[in-house]
Write an enzyme that holds these catalytic residues in place. Structure first.
Site, mmCIF file in Angstrom:
data_model
loop_
_atom_site.group_PDB
_atom_site.id
_atom_site.type_symbol
_atom_site.label_atom_id
_atom_site.label_comp_id
_atom_site.label_asym_id
_atom_site.label_seq_id
_atom_site.Cartn_x
_atom_site.Cartn_y
_atom_site.Cartn_z
ATOM 1 N N CYS A 18 0.869 -1.178 0.000
ATOM 2 C CA CYS A 18 0.000 0.000 0.000
ATOM 3 C C CYS A 18 0.901 1.220 0.000
ATOM 4 O O CYS A 18 1.946 1.210 -0.653
ATOM 5 C CB CYS A 18 -0.956 -0.027 1.204
ATOM 6 S SG CYS A 18 -0.127 -0.009 2.801
ATOM 7 N N GLY A 19 0.533 2.270 0.729
ATOM 8 C CA GLY A 19 1.369 3.452 0.776
ATOM 9 C C GLY A 19 2.547 3.318 1.721
ATOM 10 O O GLY A 19 3.671 3.677 1.385
#
Length: 287
Positions: free
Chosen positions: A240-241
């Site tokens: 993800c981030g």
């Protein structure tokens, strides 16, 4: 939903067990840059009775330049002991967004060999909406012996992810929004390129949740994975981030009995900053 003390429990379950002597509740709220929310201040104003605040940014590897990387086992153990969390405890973790950052701490405990932890389904918003008790006093924490043994198979580093992207022997599932995955939206952290890991597929973590922030049932989860082109019979690396919402995907996989999955701890905060790592843009690849 079916309560499972090793994956997900309901607010009813927690209310029934809140006074158990070996239960520990953790508030693991964390918010993205720019959301203008202060997790610790919100905890100090109101939290589930007896809950300790688990600071994801602080209980991390301070030697790394990347955000909230998993800490060494020694640091994890010392921080948990200070919170009064130790061996023999059943842990329930929640956050103030519903189901956002709590899964990261669930994954972290499992990484440290502590599987007796569950995420509170729907989190603090659901607890409050149901009119359940809250308090603003910190609990009296007594030091509890804690042992940890890192489960290396649950985490992947950048070299392993790059190899997986090349060999396609693992499915790489990105939990960011479709716009960020496609490179159409800017990253919330400065200095990162836009796009995704070549060969990865996109499954926004919100697709795994109901409108009220609770996790979908097994049929709903399977449908979401199928729609994203994820083969539940093959191994998965989540990303993800910065390794937070990726853990929601790992939690969903655990709810479905999928055991061959790991989390890319550096995630896009690492991949997106190094120009020698290839970046793809455009619509999700589901091949």
């Amino acid at each position: 939903m079916q309560d499972d003390p090793r994956t997900l429990v309901s607010t009813d379950w927690l209310a029934a067990h809140l006074s158990d002597p070996d239960l520990r509740v953790l508030d693991a709220s964390l918010y993205l840059p720019g959301t203008d929310r202060d997790a610790r201040a919100e905890y100090e104003a109101a939290h589930i009775p007896g809950a300790r605040f688990f600071d994801i940014d602080e209980v991390s590897d301070s030697r790394s330049e990347l955000p909230h990387m998993a800490p060494p086992p020694e640091k994890f153990m010392s921080r948990c002991r200070a919170m009064g969390v130790g061996d023999g405890h059943q842990v329930v973790v929640y956050d103030g967004a519903g189901l956002f950052s709590a899964a990261r701490v669930w994954w972290l405990f499992r990484l440290m060999g502590k599987p007796d932890i569950a995420v509170l389904d729907g989190g603090f918003p659901k607890w409050q909406a149901e009119g359940r008790p809250v308090e603003d006093l910190p609990p009296l924490a007594r030091d509890r012996h804690m042992t940890a043994q890192r489960q290396a198979h649950l985490v992947k580093d950048v070299t392993q992810v790059a190899q997986a992207a090349k060999l396609r022997d693992w499915q790489i599932v990105d939990a960011r929004s479709p716009g960020r995955f496609a490179g159409e939206e800017p990253e919330p952290r400065a200095g990162l390129r836009s796009g995704h890991i070549p060969g990865s597929t996109n499954l926004h973590y919100r697709q795994l949740l109901n409108e009220d922030g609770t996790m979908k049932d097994a049929a709903g989860l399977r449908a979401a994975f199928n729609a994203a082109g994820v083969d539940l019979g093959k191994p998965v690396i989540t990303t993800c981030g910065s390794g937070v919402t990726a853990a929601i995907v790992n939690l969903a996989l655990a709810r479905l009995g999928h055991e061959g999955n790991a989390l890319y701890d550096g995630s896009w905060a690492e991949w997106g900053r190094f120009p020698d790592l290839a970046v793809a843009t455009g619509r999700p690849e589901t091949a």
